[in-house]
Design a protein around this motif. Structure first.
Motif, short mmCIF file in Angstrom:
data_model
loop_
_atom_site.label_atom_id
_atom_site.label_comp_id
_atom_site.label_asym_id
_atom_site.label_seq_id
_atom_site.Cartn_x
_atom_site.Cartn_y
_atom_site.Cartn_z
N ARG A 69 0.68 -0.74 -0.09
CA ARG A 69 -0.08 0.17 -0.33
C ARG A 69 1.14 1.20 0.18
N ILE A 70 1.71 1.31 0.79
CA ILE A 70 3.10 2.38 0.63
C ILE A 70 3.16 2.52 -0.83
N ARG A 71 3.29 1.24 -1.44
CA ARG A 71 4.11 1.65 -2.83
C ARG A 71 2.50 2.46 -4.10
N ARG A 72 1.77 2.16 -3.41
CA ARG A 72 0.56 2.79 -4.02
C ARG A 72 0.45 3.67 -4.26
N LEU A 73 0.81 4.43 -2.46
CA LEU A 73 1.24 5.88 -1.80
C LEU A 73 2.45 6.62 -2.66
N THR A 74 3.37 6.19 -2.84
CA THR A 74 4.41 6.54 -3.18
C THR A 74 5.31 6.17 -3.60
N ALA A 75 6.59 6.07 -5.13
CA ALA A 75 6.65 4.62 -5.77
C ALA A 75 8.78 5.79 -5.59
N THR A 76 8.85 6.46 -4.74
CA THR A 76 9.51 6.92 -4.28
C THR A 76 10.56 6.37 -2.93
N THR A 77 9.83 6.88 -2.22
CA THR A 77 9.97 6.99 -0.94
C THR A 77 11.07 5.19 -0.56
N PRO A 78 12.14 5.42 -0.41
CA PRO A 78 12.34 4.02 0.68
C PRO A 78 11.88 3.09 1.46
N GLY A 94 9.34 -9.58 0.25
CA GLY A 94 9.59 -8.35 0.62
C GLY A 94 9.67 -7.38 -0.64
N LEU A 95 10.86 -8.52 -1.23
CA LEU A 95 11.67 -7.41 -1.93
C LEU A 95 9.96 -6.92 -3.22
N ASN A 96 10.26 -8.28 -3.68
CA ASN A 96 9.73 -8.03 -5.02
C ASN A 96 8.30 -7.53 -4.05
N LEU A 97 7.56 -6.99 -2.99
CA LEU A 97 7.18 -6.22 -3.39
C LEU A 97 7.01 -4.28 -3.44
N GLY A 98 8.80 -4.05 -3.58
CA GLY A 98 8.79 -2.64 -3.39
C GLY A 98 9.48 -2.22 -2.86
N ALA A 99 10.09 -3.18 -0.88
CA ALA A 99 11.07 -2.58 -0.67
C ALA A 99 12.69 -3.06 -0.58
N ASP A 100 13.15 -1.97 -0.67
CA ASP A 100 14.52 -1.35 -0.78
C ASP A 100 15.69 -2.08 -0.46
N ASP A 101 15.13 -2.50 0.71
CA ASP A 101 16.44 -3.11 1.62
C ASP A 101 14.83 -4.25 2.78
N TYR A 102 15.74 -5.28 3.21
CA TYR A 102 14.99 -6.47 3.80
C TYR A 102 16.90 -6.36 4.85
N VAL A 103 16.72 -5.66 5.77
CA VAL A 103 17.11 -6.15 7.80
C VAL A 103 16.48 -6.70 8.53
N VAL A 104 17.41 -7.98 8.81
CA VAL A 104 16.91 -9.25 10.03
C VAL A 104 17.43 -8.42 11.57
N LYS A 105 16.25 -8.89 12.22
CA LYS A 105 16.69 -8.71 13.36
C LYS A 105 17.44 -9.96 14.36
#
Length: 246
Positions: A69-78, A94-105
């Protein structure tokens, strides 16, 4: 830089916010997916967010859905997903949905800061590039005749709010998935969407075993819209939408 931290654990959020503030970030904390989406809506009185740190385990909405839903609001915000889900399938999804990075806790704070700065630099470079010089934006902006909630591509009109599609003024009846697939491709005409990305966005699952379903839906769209050149197959990669002639 203004940063949106989406985290339902107040103790985790407070500790991370303190670290980020010491490094010059103006942190806004959202405790749920819906709150995060409200914060991202345009506000004339506030600077836009430079990055979003998104936890996946939220109390109201799964983080994957929030990212979409974030990606539908903005295509540029990381967007950087910060989560305890370490499996490869979740990372890929997650990356396919448009996340720019993925960090594991648990993560090292210095590494998280480096990743924030890295995605910010990439976004700044892409934004500064002259129109039509490449990148994932797909050309010179919105198609001619486009407006919020409405896309005009030659004889094809897509109305997102009413989920209505017409070709040369004639309505076309589509299934829910057919419309979702068409709307996704129409977001960036001329840009190739990978098969894996389409499956993640439209079917909310991984690529395994779903490829045939995608092919069937593409064939059905081509038949119903009667614009055979509209959806182009990029062999070995995926599909893209071309602007049809009137």
């Amino acid at each position: 830089m203004r940063l949106l931290l989406v985290e339902d654990d107040d103790r985790v959020a407070a500790a991370l916010s303190a670290v980020l503030a010491r490094h010059g970030f103006d942190v806004v904390h959202a405790r749920s997916g819906e709150e995060a989406l409200r914060r991202l809506l345009p506000d004339d009185g506030a600077r836009p967010f430079g990055v979003v740190l998104l936890d996946l385990g939220l109390p109201d909405t799964d983080g994957f859905e929030v990212c979409s839903r974030i990606r539908r609001l903005t295509a540029t915000t990381p967007v950087i997903m910060v989560t305890a889900r370490a499996d490869v399938r979740s990372r890929v999804h997650g990356l396919n949905l448009g996340a720019d990075d993925y960090v594991v806790k648990p993560y090292d704070t210095a590494e998280l800061l480096a990743r924030i700065h890295a995605v910010s630099r990439r976004t700044a470079t892409a934004t500064a590039a002259p129109a039509g010089t490449g990148g994932s934006g797909g050309g010179d902006g919105e198609p001619a005749g486009a407006s919020p909630g409405r896309l005009l591509l030659g004889p094809l009109v897509i109305e997102a709010d009413t989920r209505r599609v017409t070709v040369r003024g004639e309505p076309v009846t589509l299934t829910r998935k057919e419309f979702d697939l068409l709307a996704l491709l129409a977001q960036r005409p001329g840009v190739v969407f990978r098969r894996e990305q389409i499956i993640s966005e439209v079917w909310r699952t991984s690529w395994e075993g779903t490829g045939r379903t995608l092919e069937v839906h593409v064939a059905s769209l081509r038949s119903k819209l009667r614009l055979p050149a509209l959806i182009e197959t990029v062999r070995g990669v995926g599909y893209r939408l071309t602007t049809p002639a009137d």
